[in-house]
Design a protein around this motif. Structure first.
Motif, PDB file in Angstrom:
ATOM      1  N   LEU A 135       0.908  -1.187  -0.135  1.00 53.67           N
ATOM      2  CA  LEU A 135      -0.095  -0.057   0.144  1.00 53.67           C
ATOM      3  C   LEU A 135       0.880   1.224  -0.201  1.00 53.67           C
ATOM      4  O   LEU A 135       0.758   2.204  -0.681  1.00 53.67           O
ATOM      5  CB  LEU A 135      -0.863   0.198   1.327  1.00 53.67           C
ATOM      6  N   VAL A 136       1.938   1.166   0.849  1.00 54.06           N
ATOM      7  CA  VAL A 136       2.756   2.384   0.846  1.00 54.06           C
ATOM      8  C   VAL A 136       3.565   2.660  -0.644  1.00 54.06           C
ATOM      9  O   VAL A 136       3.601   3.707  -0.964  1.00 54.06           O
ATOM     10  CB  VAL A 136       3.793   2.435   2.080  1.00 54.06           C
ATOM     11  N   TYR A 137       4.268   1.510  -0.905  1.00 49.60           N
ATOM     12  CA  TYR A 137       5.012   1.861  -2.029  1.00 49.60           C
ATOM     13  C   TYR A 137       4.357   1.472  -3.347  1.00 49.60           C
ATOM     14  O   TYR A 137       5.124   2.299  -4.298  1.00 49.60           O
ATOM     15  CB  TYR A 137       6.433   0.745  -1.809  1.00 49.60           C
ATOM     16  N   ALA A 138       3.499   0.829  -3.614  1.00 51.01           N
ATOM     17  CA  ALA A 138       3.099   0.459  -4.821  1.00 51.01           C
ATOM     18  C   ALA A 138       2.265   1.962  -5.529  1.00 51.01           C
ATOM     19  O   ALA A 138       2.154   1.983  -6.667  1.00 51.01           O
ATOM     20  CB  ALA A 138       2.016  -0.853  -4.930  1.00 51.01           C
ATOM     21  N   SER A 139       1.974   2.879  -4.417  1.00 50.09           N
ATOM     22  CA  SER A 139       1.148   3.960  -5.023  1.00 50.09           C
ATOM     23  C   SER A 139       2.285   5.235  -5.338  1.00 50.09           C
ATOM     24  O   SER A 139       1.720   6.228  -5.818  1.00 50.09           O
ATOM     25  CB  SER A 139       0.222   4.432  -3.906  1.00 50.09           C
ATOM     26  N   GLU A 140       3.358   4.874  -5.034  1.00 50.47           N
ATOM     27  CA  GLU A 140       4.432   5.875  -5.346  1.00 50.47           C
ATOM     28  C   GLU A 140       4.609   5.812  -6.696  1.00 50.47           C
ATOM     29  O   GLU A 140       5.065   4.717  -7.413  1.00 50.47           O
ATOM     30  CB  GLU A 140       5.765   5.440  -4.603  1.00 50.47           C
ATOM     31  N   VAL A 141       4.379   6.855  -7.554  1.00 53.83           N
ATOM     32  CA  VAL A 141       4.538   6.806  -8.904  1.00 53.83           C
ATOM     33  C   VAL A 141       6.169   6.991  -9.382  1.00 53.83           C
ATOM     34  O   VAL A 141       6.647   6.335 -10.045  1.00 53.83           O
ATOM     35  CB  VAL A 141       3.674   7.953  -9.450  1.00 53.83           C
ATOM     36  N   ARG A 142       6.947   8.071  -8.749  1.00 52.07           N
ATOM     37  CA  ARG A 142       8.138   8.428  -9.309  1.00 52.07           C
ATOM     38  C   ARG A 142       9.092   7.491  -8.383  1.00 52.07           C
ATOM     39  O   ARG A 142      10.444   7.286  -8.847  1.00 52.07           O
ATOM     40  CB  ARG A 142       8.156   9.742  -9.017  1.00 52.07           C
ATOM     41  N   HIS A 143       8.932   7.133  -6.815  1.00 54.26           N
ATOM     42  CA  HIS A 143      10.011   6.632  -6.427  1.00 54.26           C
ATOM     43  C   HIS A 143       9.722   5.301  -5.461  1.00 54.26           C
ATOM     44  O   HIS A 143       9.566   5.450  -4.482  1.00 54.26           O
ATOM     45  CB  HIS A 143      10.547   7.635  -5.126  1.00 54.26           C
ATOM     46  N   PRO A 144       9.415   4.334  -6.350  1.00 51.84           N
ATOM     47  CA  PRO A 144       8.754   3.157  -5.539  1.00 51.84           C
ATOM     48  C   PRO A 144       9.566   2.268  -4.991  1.00 51.84           C
ATOM     49  O   PRO A 144       9.594   1.487  -4.152  1.00 51.84           O
ATOM     50  CB  PRO A 144       8.049   2.577  -6.631  1.00 51.84           C
ATOM     51  N   VAL A 145      11.031   2.347  -5.481  1.00 56.54           N
ATOM     52  CA  VAL A 145      12.037   1.725  -5.177  1.00 56.54           C
ATOM     53  C   VAL A 145      13.107   2.405  -4.900  1.00 56.54           C
ATOM     54  O   VAL A 145      13.630   3.536  -5.373  1.00 56.54           O
ATOM     55  CB  VAL A 145      12.414   0.503  -6.332  1.00 56.54           C
ATOM     56  N   GLU A 146      14.136   1.877  -3.929  1.00 57.27           N
ATOM     57  CA  GLU A 146      15.452   2.565  -3.657  1.00 57.27           C
ATOM     58  C   GLU A 146      16.553   2.292  -5.002  1.00 57.27           C
ATOM     59  O   GLU A 146      17.265   3.229  -5.140  1.00 57.27           O
ATOM     60  CB  GLU A 146      15.932   2.075  -2.294  1.00 57.27           C
ATOM     61  N   VAL A 147      16.577   0.965  -5.220  1.00 54.54           N
ATOM     62  CA  VAL A 147      17.458   0.467  -6.408  1.00 54.54           C
ATOM     63  C   VAL A 147      16.694   0.074  -7.266  1.00 54.54           C
ATOM     64  O   VAL A 147      15.585  -0.864  -7.277  1.00 54.54           O
ATOM     65  CB  VAL A 147      18.441  -0.512  -5.720  1.00 54.54           C
ATOM     66  N   GLY A 148      16.786   0.325  -8.786  1.00 50.42           N
ATOM     67  CA  GLY A 148      16.206   0.020  -9.999  1.00 50.42           C
ATOM     68  C   GLY A 148      16.544  -1.185 -10.665  1.00 50.42           C
ATOM     69  O   GLY A 148      17.527  -1.656 -10.048  1.00 50.42           O
ATOM     70  N   SER A 149      15.856  -1.476 -11.207  1.00 49.37           N
ATOM     71  CA  SER A 149      16.257  -2.887 -12.081  1.00 49.37           C
ATOM     72  C   SER A 149      17.307  -2.710 -12.938  1.00 49.37           C
ATOM     73  O   SER A 149      18.051  -3.734 -13.534  1.00 49.37           O
ATOM     74  CB  SER A 149      14.905  -3.209 -13.085  1.00 49.37           C
ATOM     75  N   ASP A 150      17.749  -1.478 -13.187  1.00 53.44           N
ATOM     76  CA  ASP A 150      18.773  -1.270 -14.238  1.00 53.44           C
ATOM     77  C   ASP A 150      20.358  -1.527 -13.254  1.00 53.44           C
ATOM     78  O   ASP A 150      21.207  -2.026 -13.756  1.00 53.44           O
ATOM     79  CB  ASP A 150      19.115   0.055 -14.530  1.00 53.44           C
TER      80      ASP A 150
END
Lengths: 268, 182
Positions: A135-150
């Motif tokens: 609920l907290v992170y999936a609604s983040e549009v721009r910063h859902p994660v700290e480290v990206g899939s790249d």
């Protein structure tokens, strides 16, 4: 048919209101409605609603002077990273094919009876923690994660180290989901990992991993709260929870796929 | 910078030049997307935010579009964004109703408009999006099922619930709202 007038279903009434019926079907419904005043009144309300909604939002169907700038600016500055290379997709397809062939071996585990009241506090709170993280992170549009899939390798090493576990990031591309990235989250008061995946249309799901102090195993379990669904299980020292915004059947397939891929990790 | 799809006007043109084919297609969809975003949102500014996020995502994901029915694809993306956002808003359900940009362009009574908005705000995210896709956007039930990746039976039950809840909410909401000063 003599019973024609008794066979009008509610779906047909909706289709009538929405104008999806052929002329003979319309006539049949209209004749039926004459003999069913309560349903006729409800249909009249639905028609009035539909007219009001169309009128209410009609004025918004317009272009705006800034549209062109918006489209061009986003188009030329935020191109997404490339899609997975073909070779990796082919390898993943082969993996799921083999996994499918082995399903029989896992089947008893997945069909174990689930009694929600039998779950321990730790397991219960795992699904709750997974749902709040979603609920907290999936609604983040721009910063859902700290480290990206790249930075997949870095992500796996970093979260694996904090979790003290040989973490391999599940590849869910055969099910249409690609990794968005991950972050460190508290689970059971200690460091846990949350991985986020997304399909091409932005539907999101999360995989939560946390250390399990009780060091025990459970079967697959399912929890649903306010429309949000979670499949979770504990395998020795790690608890897993897959939470998402997707249909239950698909979510279950995803959870099973994660299970297979994580199982591969801990067995090695 | 290259753009995944080749076509007339795409590719190597400089910033600020004419829109390429994909961009033109998105531009042509803007009125429909604006209407749908507003029909999901609680206010005009909320609707514009949702629209911007959606356009941003559609363009960022252009290489993943399978080349069929851009409109339905964009609507699916919008619906998913709306559900993601709404989870956050669900913790703060009261949002001030703002001035309607479009209010002057319609003949409807402002009191009735507010009553309808309030009733809509009581629908669940799932029921509201199905209602809007069917009634305002004119999609067939099967199309909605495919766009939202749900069985058609679920589309019908959400539509049914949305219609009944809306009727119920309109009936209950008999509070007289203050008329907006002209």
């Amino acid at each position: 048919m003599t019973d024609d007038f008794d066979t009008v279903s509610e779906d047909e009434l909706h289709a009538y209101v929405d104008g999806h019926l052929s002329e003979p079907e319309r006539e049949r419904i209209e004749t039926w409605l004459k003999m069913h005043p309560a349903e006729a009144e409800e249909v009249r309300q639905w028609q009035a609603q539909a007219a009001a909604l169309k009128q209410h939002f009609a004025a918004y169907a317009r272009s705006d002077a800034s549209d062109r700038q918006l489209v061009i600016a986003h188009s030329r500055s935020t191109e997404a990273p490339s899609v997975a290379p073909l070779l990796r997709r082919a390898a993943a397809a082969l993996l799921i094919f083999v996994a499918g062939a082995l399903t029989g071996a896992f089947a008893p585990r997945f069909v174990a009876p689930v009694d929600p009241r039998a779950s321990t506090t730790a397991v219960q709170s795992l699904s709750e923690q997974a749902q709040s993280a979603f609920l907290v992170y999936a609604s983040e549009v721009r910063h859902p994660v700290e480290v990206g899939s790249d930075q997949q390798a870095h992500l796996a090493t970093w979260l694996g180290k904090r979790l003290d576990y040989d973490l391999k990031l599940p590849d869910l591309s055969t099910l249409g989901f690609s990794l968005v990235g991950g972050r460190l989250v508290p689970v059971n008061g200690t460091a846990g990992a949350m991985l986020m995946y997304e399909d091409a249309t932005g539907r999101r799901l999360t995989v939560l991993l946390g250390r399990n102090p009780q060091n025990r195993e459970t079967s697959f379990r399912f929890a649903s709260h306010a429309g949000l669904e979670t499949f979770y299980w504990i395998d020795r020292e790690i608890g897993y929870a897959v939470t998402g915004d997707v249909a239950r059947d698909l979510l279950k397939k995803i959870a099973e796929e994660c299970y297979r891929q994580f199982e591969g990790t801990s067995a090695s | 910078m290259s753009h995944g799809r080749d076509g007339p006007g795409s590719g190597a043109e400089a910033k600020g030049s004419a829109p390429d084919e994909f961009e033109s297609d998105v531009l042509a969809l803007m009125p429909a997307l604006r209407r749908y975003s507003r029909s999901l949102a609680r206010s005009d500014s909320d609707g514009e935010d949702l629209l911007q996020d959606c356009v941003e995502r559609v363009l960022a994901r252009r290489s993943q579009w399978r080349g069929v029915n851009l409109r339905a694809w964009a609507f699916t993306i919008m619906t998913n964004l709306y559900r993601n956002r709404h989870r956050r808003q669900a913790q703060h359900p009261e949002v001030e109703l703002e001035e309607d940009l479009a209010a002057e362009e319609t003949s409807a009574d402002p009191i009735e408009r507010r009553r309808l908005e309030r009733a809509l705000n009581r629908l669940s995210v799932e029921n509201r999006s199905v209602l809007m896709l069917v009634v305002v956007e004119g999609y067939r039930y099967q199309d909605v099922a495919e766009m939202l990746a749900i069985p058609i039976g679920t589309v019908m039950s959400r539509l049914s619930r949305a219609r009944r809840q809306l009727a119920e909410a309109m009936k209950e909401d008999n509070v007289i709202a203050l008329r907006r000063p002209k």
